[in-house]
Design a protein around this motif. Structure first.
Motif, PDB file in Angstrom:
ATOM      1  N   LEU A  54     -45.504  28.025  42.613  1.00 27.00           N
ATOM      2  CA  LEU A  54     -46.971  27.972  42.670  1.00 27.00           C
ATOM      3  C   LEU A  54     -47.568  28.283  41.297  1.00 27.00           C
ATOM      4  N   TYR A  55     -46.995  29.274  40.638  1.00 23.32           N
ATOM      5  CA  TYR A  55     -47.473  29.668  39.301  1.00 23.32           C
ATOM      6  C   TYR A  55     -47.165  28.583  38.272  1.00 23.32           C
ATOM      7  N   HIS A  58     -49.274  25.360  38.595  1.00 27.86           N
ATOM      8  CA  HIS A  58     -50.732  25.498  38.670  1.00 27.86           C
ATOM      9  C   HIS A  58     -51.482  24.656  37.633  1.00 27.86           C
ATOM     10  N   ALA A  61     -51.547  21.226  39.071  1.00 27.27           N
ATOM     11  CA  ALA A  61     -52.354  21.179  40.294  1.00 27.27           C
ATOM     12  C   ALA A  61     -53.834  21.305  39.976  1.00 27.27           C
ATOM     13  N   LEU A  66     -55.826  20.725  43.695  1.00 28.46           N
ATOM     14  CA  LEU A  66     -55.313  22.015  44.158  1.00 28.46           C
ATOM     15  C   LEU A  66     -54.587  21.891  45.496  1.00 28.46           C
ATOM     16  N   HIS A  69     -50.839  22.687  45.840  1.00 27.31           N
ATOM     17  CA  HIS A  69     -50.324  24.029  46.142  1.00 27.31           C
ATOM     18  C   HIS A  69     -49.914  24.188  47.602  1.00 27.31           C
ATOM     19  N   TRP A  72     -46.049  24.352  48.392  1.00 35.06           N
ATOM     20  CA  TRP A  72     -45.308  25.601  48.233  1.00 35.06           C
ATOM     21  C   TRP A  72     -45.861  26.727  49.085  1.00 35.06           C
TER      22      TRP A  72
END
Length: 275
Positions: A54-55, A58, A61, A66, A69, A72
């Protein structure tokens, strides 16, 4: 009396070992409250890899959508329901485990399926996503009536995504992407081999006292998803946001032979599609 029987039936689907599936690992070996200890503990790999991905994804995304995300975020639920299933081997645990995998595939299908391959009656991704949502909801509800419905839905989403990815890679000349594709396939083959070995070769593994292949499936498949989804996201970025000059790197160090792949955005001026 009908209400009593109904209540007993409802309680039954939550009870330990109410699922028809029993994996190779010895039951209750380490705890009287946990049916399959190693399979349960190995599910926690999802809680480690998912936040990292996710990090790492980012920036991509944020530029693309978004909604990326959600893939995950749903993988975290896969880990949660997998742990619950192997802890109890309950019917409800089995259904939650399988349905969470279906929703991961559905979300990935909705956000990454190439727009140019949409059916002619679908004009935008919003409409396509709604169609995928309807199909997934119907499949999820049908699974509680006929559990095999979930298997059909999983195969449809999974095989079509795989076919689309193979088609896309035939046009790709980016060496980093091709290497990532080979690693993804290798990890997937190893993961599937562990799953099949545990499911159909249990007697052999019991003879040598090594009944942990399904746990290794958990570890390998979450890494395979990290590699495969990043590859799909990279191809998507080259089509949808080519101006950002997407590239591939590995965490924690790009020079290492192994690591978690992610997308870096190197620019914001328009450029031609490279892959």
């Amino acid at each position: 009396m009908a209400g009593v029987h109904s209540g007993e039936g409802m309680a039954g689907v939550f009870s330990y070992e109410s699922s028809e599936i029993d994996w190779c690992e010895d039951n209750y070996r380490h705890s009287e409250h946990v049916v399959e200890s190693f399979n349960t503990m190995s599910s926690f790999i999802f809680f480690i890899i998912s936040p990292i991905m996710l990090y790492l994804l980012h920036p991509y995304a944020k530029e693309r959508s978004l909604a990326i995300h959600l893939v995950w975020v749903m993988m975290i639920f896969v880990g949660l329901f997998s742990a619950y299933f192997h802890m109890t081997l309950s019917f409800v645990g089995q259904m939650l485990d399988e349905l969470s995998i279906l929703w991961v595939l559905a979300v990935g299908y909705a956000v990454w399926f190439p727009r140019r391959l949409f059916p002619s009656f679908i004009k935008d991704r919003s409409t396509f996503s709604k169609l995928v949502l309807v199909i997934t909801v119907i499949s999820s509800v049908s699974s509680f009536i006929k559990p095999t419905a979930n298997a059909y839905a999983l195969n449809c989403f999974g095989l079509h995504l795989l076919y689309t990815l193979i088609t896309e890679m035939k046009c790709c000349t980016d060496q980093k992407a091709l290497r990532l594709a080979k690693l993804s396939i290798a990890l997937w083959v190893l993961a599937i081999s562990c799953w099949l070995g545990d499911r159909f070769g249990c007697s052999f593994w019991q003879r040598i006292n090594f009944c942990y292949l399904h746990g290794f499936w958990h570890i390998l498949i979450v890494i395979a998803v990290a590699y495969g989804s990043t590859l799909i996201a990279y191809l998507d970025a080259n089509y949808e946001i080519p101006y950002s000059l997407p590239g591939l790197q590995y965490w924690p160090c790009d020079r290492w032979a192994v690591g978690l792949p992610h997308i870096v955005l190197k620019g914001n001026s328009k450029t031609e599609k490279r892959c």
